[in-house]
Design a protein around this motif. Structure first.
Motif, PDB file in Angstrom:
ATOM      1  N   VAL A   1      -4.883   1.770   1.751  1.00 34.69           N
ATOM      2  CA  VAL A   1      -4.660   0.857   2.872  1.00 34.69           C
ATOM      3  C   VAL A   1      -5.685  -0.274   2.789  1.00 34.69           C
ATOM      4  O   VAL A   1      -6.876  -0.059   2.964  1.00 34.69           O
ATOM      5  CB  VAL A   1      -4.692   1.585   4.238  1.00 34.69           C
ATOM      6  CG1 VAL A   1      -3.441   2.439   4.410  1.00 34.69           C
ATOM      7  CG2 VAL A   1      -5.933   2.467   4.413  1.00 34.69           C
TER       8      VAL A   1
ATOM      9  N   THR B   1      -0.537  -6.333   3.022  1.00 32.70           N
ATOM     10  CA  THR B   1       0.867  -6.123   3.434  1.00 32.70           C
ATOM     11  C   THR B   1       1.239  -6.889   4.696  1.00 32.70           C
ATOM     12  O   THR B   1       1.254  -8.111   4.656  1.00 32.70           O
ATOM     13  CB  THR B   1       1.252  -4.621   3.501  1.00 32.70           C
ATOM     14  OG1 THR B   1       0.626  -4.005   4.617  1.00 32.70           O
ATOM     15  CG2 THR B   1       0.888  -3.876   2.211  1.00 32.70           C
TER      16      THR B   1
ATOM     17  N   TYR C   1       5.025 -10.405   2.685  1.00 31.32           N
ATOM     18  CA  TYR C   1       3.710  -9.772   2.571  1.00 31.32           C
ATOM     19  C   TYR C   1       2.630 -10.849   2.616  1.00 31.32           C
ATOM     20  O   TYR C   1       2.810 -11.943   2.085  1.00 31.32           O
ATOM     21  CB  TYR C   1       3.590  -8.994   1.251  1.00 31.32           C
ATOM     22  CG  TYR C   1       4.117  -7.573   1.340  1.00 31.32           C
ATOM     23  CD1 TYR C   1       5.327  -7.303   1.956  1.00 31.32           C
ATOM     24  CD2 TYR C   1       3.386  -6.512   0.804  1.00 31.32           C
ATOM     25  CE1 TYR C   1       5.799  -6.001   2.049  1.00 31.32           C
ATOM     26  CE2 TYR C   1       3.856  -5.204   0.889  1.00 31.32           C
ATOM     27  CZ  TYR C   1       5.060  -4.960   1.513  1.00 31.32           C
ATOM     28  OH  TYR C   1       5.522  -3.678   1.601  1.00 31.32           O
TER      29      TYR C   1
ATOM     30  N   THR D   1       4.982   1.958   4.801  1.00 33.28           N
ATOM     31  CA  THR D   1       4.895   0.597   4.262  1.00 33.28           C
ATOM     32  C   THR D   1       4.604   0.630   2.754  1.00 33.28           C
ATOM     33  O   THR D   1       3.532   1.085   2.356  1.00 33.28           O
ATOM     34  CB  THR D   1       3.760  -0.200   4.958  1.00 33.28           C
ATOM     35  OG1 THR D   1       3.755   0.117   6.343  1.00 33.28           O
ATOM     36  CG2 THR D   1       3.896  -1.692   4.742  1.00 33.28           C
TER      37      THR D   1
ATOM     38  N   PRO E   1      -1.148  -1.735   5.616  1.00 36.71           N
ATOM     39  CA  PRO E   1       0.006  -0.837   5.540  1.00 36.71           C
ATOM     40  C   PRO E   1      -0.151   0.287   6.561  1.00 36.71           C
ATOM     41  O   PRO E   1      -1.273   0.645   6.910  1.00 36.71           O
ATOM     42  CB  PRO E   1      -0.089  -0.248   4.125  1.00 36.71           C
ATOM     43  CG  PRO E   1      -1.215  -0.938   3.447  1.00 36.71           C
ATOM     44  CD  PRO E   1      -2.058  -1.626   4.475  1.00 36.71           C
TER      45      PRO E   1
ATOM     46  N   LEU F   1       3.289  -0.507  -0.790  1.00 32.03           N
ATOM     47  CA  LEU F   1       2.062  -1.260  -1.067  1.00 32.03           C
ATOM     48  C   LEU F   1       2.265  -2.236  -2.207  1.00 32.03           C
ATOM     49  O   LEU F   1       3.117  -2.035  -3.070  1.00 32.03           O
ATOM     50  CB  LEU F   1       0.947  -0.284  -1.470  1.00 32.03           C
ATOM     51  CG  LEU F   1       0.784   0.973  -0.621  1.00 32.03           C
ATOM     52  CD1 LEU F   1      -0.225   1.924  -1.262  1.00 32.03           C
ATOM     53  CD2 LEU F   1       0.325   0.590   0.788  1.00 32.03           C
TER      54      LEU F   1
END
Ligand code: PRX
Length: 646
Positions: free
Chosen positions: A409, A437, A508, A429, A424, A431
């Motif tokens: 993350v 993200t 993104y 979600t 994320p 990556l």
């Protein structure tokens, strides 16, 4: 910013999906939460219920732009939510805090232990006359008493100001004075790579000309001799003896101040960012649980120092409000060996690790043999924060630390935002290496042109937040106007982050970096103006201009151009002396990597230093428009005489 970086980012198209089994066990499994987040007040109203309130709020949000009141009318206490509410059930005897000292010493405090120590220390503070609203400065190493002191302040409603232990006594003094702190909590010293940093001595120096501080409470950590000033200074271990274990938590208005944390801006004066209790606690608690997919059995390690916002939100308030087991490590990653982090992961079976790209790049440089030599199989989730993570570092982290098993993350946020804003949510979600993200549910982020219009996908612009979010700063301490001007006036009606970013075709976000005069050195924010005023404070310096230069490990490094006063003879030690002066004024974190002496700085005809050109020079790239220069010869001189090795 850096063209190369920007182009490199957009080439990154690979998507990484959560590993088998991760999503089906994740705290958040349903992507619908993104839609639910569209209705800001409904969404955050729901999340507010995760905390214990003494009195429920009347209204989720009162928005008198740019001043927000979250959970208006509600009564709450942050320490109560981090401690008391975990004491009724099985969490009572769960490890709240596992501490590993640099020398290998270890302490474990259960929730019950932590509650007891916090209650006692809250009573100590009260006995010295600290009341709701009084400010307390905490200048400490990474030891349990630091967390205890923070929570004790929160318990009695005294806003804390944690000052990173790496700041010099002058920086400490400025912060103590700005906040008019009544009490300082410190320690005799702090270990760093086997050396001792004399924190108490720094406090003594800082207080020489300060009158607002009535008491200094000193934790004994290193045991080296320190001077104790009668009346003013007391030992923590002495004053905590026999103090009552009962300390009722103050019923705070949701909108009351929880803490002030100083951060750098574009002027020489650091800003005291004010966070309030209710919104902040809901924001950090929700994001901590969802972003780190927190389960009761996790061992969660955030490597940030508690002197930074990451330490506040994701070492202390977020995880403890969620009843997590936190690991706190006192020392350096290479002490005694370069595998210290991995030794700790192995020893405590850490499951979640949250660290910074600069650390990851350092580990890359040291080589994979260090993590390879340790058992990292307990890890299941990795986090990154503080600066853009380049795709190479992301891939290395993924492969050598996460063993291709752990989602990463990458969390974008700021001291001012209080909570993670883009990240994320790892079960749902996908990556991309190097992208934070998309915005967290309930957070509305956009990229706009210089005129404030939303830019289409595929383009870059200024990163802004539309509308309020719960953990947002309330104001800059004592300066509502500066708050309004800095964050809400650049683009009408939206919060300006100071960052530049790009969206890709999938929507993104790719954060490029700061667009203001703030440098991000190893994830630490440093204002160029602060370093410049430290330099011109030196008796030999006439003028100084600082810029950030791309650095392989630190992300950016400080590069300073200095002109000396007339008639000064340059001697060999001068550069070292100037660097030492910056360390004295601010701290080692602001020490310029390079100082370049020049007779003149490039200026416009109206006398403004053209930092843009200096940055071009420091980066060793083609120079932008020079037509507004007063004296073009200055640039020729600089170009000829600067030999930059990257
Ligand atoms: O430029 C962004 C960068 O760090 C700045 C905020 O610094 P500070 O207030 O010290 O807080 C750091 C820890 C939250 C931002 O304006 N930044 C932070 N996280 C990221 C980042 N840049 C890119 N990616 C990130 N994940």
């Amino acid at each position: 910013m850096e063209e190369k970086h920007r182009e490199g980012l957009m080439e990154e198209k690979r998507l990484f999906f959560p590993p088998a089994g991760f999503s089906s066990n994740a705290v958040i499994q349903n992507p619908e939460i993104y839609e639910l987040g569209q209705d800001r007040t409904k969404f955050w109203g729901e999340q507010g219920k995760r905390l214990d309130w003494f009195k429920p709020w009347d209204k989720v949000l009162e928005w008198d732009r740019p001043f927000a009141k979250w959970y208006a009318g509600g009564k709450i206490n942050a320490a109560y939510n981090c401690l008391d509410r975990h004491l009724n059930g099985a969490r009572r005897n769960k490890a709240a805090l596992i501490f590993e000292g640099e020398l290998g010493d270890r302490r474990v405090l259960t929730y019950q232990d932590l509650h007891r120590e916090v209650s006692q220390f809250a009573n100590v503070l009260k006995s010295y006359g600290v009341e709701k609203g009084d400010r307390v400065t905490i200048y400490m190493p990474m030891i349990p008493e630091t967390v205890i002191a923070m929570l004790a302040c929160a318990r009695i409603g005294a806003p804390h100001i944690v000052v990173f232990g790496g700041f010099s006594y002058e920086a400490l003094r400025d912060r103590v004075l700005d906040a008019q702190a009544k009490v300082i909590v410190t320690s005799d010293g702090s270990y760093r790579r086997g050396n001792i940093i004399p924190l108490k001595e720094n406090v003594d120096q800082a207080l020489r000309t300060v009158t607002c501080v009535e008491k200094v409470i000193v934790v004994q950590r290193t045991g080296q001799p320190v001077e104790m000033q009668e009346e003013r200074d007391v030992w923590y271990h002495e004053v905590i003896k026999n103090v009552s274990l009962v300390s009722p938590a103050e019923h705070m208005d949701a909108d009351d101040m929880l803490f002030i944390l100083y951060t750098s801006g574009t002027t020489g004066k650091p800003k005291g960012i004010v966070h309030t209790v209710g919104g902040y606690m809901v924001g950090v608690s929700t994001t901590h649980e969802w972003v780190f997919d927190l389960k009761d059995e996790d061992v969660y390690w955030c490597t940030a120092d508690v002197g930074w916002i990451t330490g506040h939100s994701y070492l202390v308030y977020g995880p403890l409000s969620n009843g997590a087991t936190i690991l706190m490590y006192e020392g350096a990653p290479d002490y005694p060996e370069k595998d210290r982090y991995w030794e700790i992961v192995e020893k405590y079976k850490v499951t979640i690790l949250y660290t910074a790209p600069t650390a990851i790049r350092t580990f890359m440089k040291w080589g994979e043999s260090y993590p390879l030599g340790r058992d990292l199989s307990s890890l299941r989730l990795l986090g990154s924060v503080g600066e853009p993570i380049n795709p190479d570092a992301w891939m290395w982290y993924h492969k050598h630390i996460g063993e291709e098993r752990c989602p990463i993350v990458d969390t974008w946020w700021q001291t001012e935002t209080g909570m993670i804003m883009m990240t994320p949510v790892p079960g749902i979600t996908p990556l991309k290496a190097g992208s934070c993200t998309i915005p967290f549910p309930g957070v509305h982020i956009d990229i706009v042109s210089p005129l404030g219009n939303a830019v289409p996908k595929g383009e870059s612009g200024y990163l802004v937040v539309r509308g309020p979010w719960p953990a947002m700063l309330k104001t800059i301490y004592g300066d509502d106007k500066r708050y309004e001007d800095t964050y809400w006036r650049q683009f009408e009606g939206v919060y300006f982050t100071g960052d530049e970013a790009k969206w890709d075709d999938d929507g993104y976000f790719w954060v490029i970096g700061r667009v203001d005069d703030v440098i991000n050195v190893s994830g630490h924010r440093i204002g160029t103006a602060e370093v410049e005023s430290a330099l011109v404070d030196h008796p030999l310096v006439a003028e100084a201009a600082c810029v950030g230069r791309t650095h392989e490990v630190k992300g950016q490094a400080v590069f300073a151009f200095v002109s000396l006063k007339e008639g000064i003879l340059i001697h060999d030690e001068l550069i070292a002396e100037l660097k030492a002066h910056v360390v004295l004024k601010i701290g080692a974190l602001a020490r310029p990597d390079d100082i370049f002496l020049t007779d003149e700085l490039p200026k416009t005809r109206s006398g403004k230093i053209m930092r843009r050109l200096l940055k071009d020079i420091a980066e060793g790239r083609a120079m932008g428009d020079t037509s507004t220069l007063a004296d073009a010869a200055v640039i020729d001189f600089l170009k000829k005489n600067i030999n930059i090795e990257k």
